[in-house]
Design an enzyme around this catalytic site. Structure first.
Site, PDB file in Angstrom:
ATOM      1  N   GLU A 176       0.787  -1.072  -0.212  1.00 15.29           N
ATOM      2  CA  GLU A 176       0.149   0.071  -0.126  1.00 15.29           C
ATOM      3  C   GLU A 176       0.911   1.248  -0.192  1.00 15.29           C
ATOM      4  OE1 GLU A 176      -3.782   1.967   2.788  1.00 15.29           O
ATOM      5  OE2 GLU A 176      -2.553   0.111   3.391  1.00 15.29           O
TER       6      GLU A 176
ATOM      7  N   LYS B 130      -9.069   3.091  -2.722  1.00 12.35           N
ATOM      8  CA  LYS B 130      -9.572   2.361  -1.372  1.00 12.35           C
ATOM      9  C   LYS B 130     -10.554   3.039  -0.800  1.00 12.35           C
ATOM     10  CE  LYS B 130      -7.346   1.563   3.256  1.00 12.35           C
ATOM     11  NZ  LYS B 130      -6.260   1.858   3.949  1.00 12.35           N
TER      12      LYS B 130
ATOM     13  N   CYS C 105      -6.020  -2.918   1.894  1.00 14.44           N
ATOM     14  CA  CYS C 105      -5.968  -3.117   3.333  1.00 14.44           C
ATOM     15  C   CYS C 105      -7.107  -3.198   4.267  1.00 14.44           C
ATOM     16  CB  CYS C 105      -4.978  -1.880   3.943  1.00 14.44           C
ATOM     17  SG  CYS C 105      -4.143  -2.478   5.557  1.00 14.44           S
TER      18      CYS C 105
END
Length: 525
Positions: A43, A112, A148
């Site tokens: 990330e 994200k 994540c």
């Protein structure tokens, strides 16, 4: 239709803000991934994670975009494509993104969705929420790329499988915590179970300021069995082989499955990596610390030697009139066992000078903690002077128990650039010292065998700022103190719940007050 894929897991150690250096690491990992179709990174690997407010600066965003285009151009050679995490501007928003770089271009971008905003995370303030994502099409394979936190709840993975995803590839910047490995694996297993898809999880490794990322990247097949796992606390490239198994979907062939360190070993390696990266990424030649003959400084010195090697660690013994002969002997033995230089700088002349200088103002007031703090601050001034002259960073040696309740001197033993034991309670200091005497951490640069004299571990802890002083003159027993602090800090428990664990109400209230009153020290330190 593509029936085989070779996916390289690039577990590398980026540095926040060092875009050029991160580009070089990304390309070096690609060069090492010979035969890969796709190389997957962690990330925000291009900016380093966490970038905090740096990512809000327009010039930084410009440089990120230029670097991403540079990386994209590198894929024009017909070799491996790359999945790279980067901050990304889009239609007036700023996103935590994953870029698919292939064929010389930015082939796809995904954002994200779930931005964490708790504990050490502050993403909602700097990034915009991404829309629910669809998969990217990579060489006729539909790959879902959650980021994540996106797999810590089911919605994103559910959306991806409903839109035809065949494999989940998760890029992560997940910092080390005790027992975090099991938590990550549990979330991954839940997403695999819900979607029926295999999952590849690539995590960052390395220290970044107060955070340590432990790596430990892994792959799970659709049956939830572990197919691959990279080692913890080190950079690594792992090639994984994937094949389409008819109606059963994609399967990752079983390959290296490194054991992940647990318990004290994991905590010790996290401290070693965190210190090594802080010193090296900031360009310090080494560290300097006060070696008092006590357990905190001894363990700090051991971690420093394992992180940097004995030649980059300098220790200073700074005795006062209250320093015992045992402490002098223990410090010398510890330095010899670790193979570090130990200098002796006596602080009594500085103490006498301060006492003489302040005598007209103090008058006939009796000695108290003022004189004790003068000793600690004389040591702090001494260490900072040596640091200024030689360039070594001062290593703070206080533990979490003492820092929490303010059992430390501001501008004295709290001074320094980095604290190895900042998140280690006193009882764990003892346990880690025993562990280090029995074990040499992987990739540790220090000597094997005993490095901390047994008497340092067994004698009652003392600041030695007045005659016959021990820590327990001012604090509850450490096993009691540490449990109360853990309840207050980590578990956020109330008074009644803590007392139900067997603690005296007055003691809990006293520790709570000490914790709150010491906040001003921690803020300044």
């Amino acid at each position: 239709m593509t029936d085989k894929l070779t996916i390289a897991m690039a577990q590398i150690n980026p540095t926040v803000g060092d875009i050029g250096g991160n580009v070089a690491r990304i390309l070096a990992a690609r060069d090492r991934s010979v035969g890969a179709d796709l190389v997957v990174y962690s990330e925000l690997v291009l900016s380093g994670y966490p970038p905090e407010d740096l990512v809000l600066k327009p010039f930084f965003q410009d440089r990120i975009e230029a670097a991403a285009n540079q990386l994209a151009a590198a894929t024009g050679d017909g070799g491996a494509a790359m999945l790279v995490g980067a901050p990304w501007r889009h239609e007036g928003g700023l996103y935590n993104a994953v870029l698919l770089l292939d064929g010389g271009a930015v082939a796809a971008v995904r954002f994200k969705r779930n931005l964490p905003n708790y504990s050490v995370f502050d993403e909602k303030r700097i990034f915009d929420d991404g829309p629910m994502p669809g998969p990217v099409n990579f060489r006729d394979v539909r790959i879902g790329v959650p980021v994540c936190e996106d797999i810590w709840s089911p919605e994103v993975a559910e959306c991806l499988v409903e839109n035809g995803a065949e494999i989940l590839i998760v890029v992560n910047g997940s910092p080390f915590e005790s027992d975090k490995v099991d938590v990550r694996l549990q979330h991954a297993v839940q997403r695999v179970t819900e979607t029926g898809l295999p999952l590849l999880y690539v995590n960052q490794v390395g220290g970044q300021d107060e955070l340590v990322f432990d790596g430990g990247s892994f792959a799970l097949n659709a049956n939830c069995r572990l197919a691959a796992r990279q080692p913890a606390f080190t950079e690594d490239i792992l090639m994984t082989q994937w094949r389409r198994d008819g109606n059963n979907g994609w399967v990752c062939a079983v390959t290296d499955r490194a054991a992940h360190p647990e318990g004290l070993g994991a905590s010790y390696q996290a401290m070693v990596l965190g210190l090594a990266d802080y010193v090296n990424k900031n360009g310090f030649p080494g560290v300097i610390l006060g070696l008092s003959g006590g357990i905190d400084s001894a363990l700090s010195a051991a971690v420093a030697v394992d992180a940097l090697g004995p030649d980059r660690v300098r220790c200073v013994m700074m005795p006062s009139p209250y320093t015992s002969q045992d402490s002098l002997d223990d410090a010398r033995e510890c330095a010899q066992l670790l193979g570090v230089r130990l200098d002796d700088v006596r602080i009594e002349p500085a103490i006498d000078a301060f006492n003489e200088m302040l005598a007209p103002m103090f008058g006939d007031r009796p000695p108290d903690t003022t004189e004790e703090n003068i000793q600690a601050r004389s040591r702090g001034v001494t260490l900072m002077a040596i640091s200024n002259k030689l360039g070594h960073m001062v290593l703070t040696t206080g533990n979490k128990s003492e820092m929490s309740v303010g059992y430390a001197t501001l501008y004295g033993d709290m001074c320094g650039g980095f604290s190895v034991l900042k998140d280690v309670y006193k009882c764990d200091v003892f346990k880690l010292s025993h562990w280090r005497n029995r074990s040499l951490p992987e990739r540790g640069l220090g000597p094997a065998g005993r490095v901390i004299p047994e008497r340092i571990i067994t004698k009652p802890p003392s600041a030695e700022l007045r005659p016959d002083q021990t820590d327990q003159d001012s604090l509850p027993p450490y096993d009691e103190l540490d449990d109360i602090l853990s309840c207050l800090i980590e578990d956020e428990m109330g008074l009644a719940a803590i007392c139900q664990r067997g603690h005296d109400q007055q003691t809990v209230q006293r520790v709570w007050r000490m914790l709150d009153r010491a906040e001003y020290k921690r803020r300044q330190a």
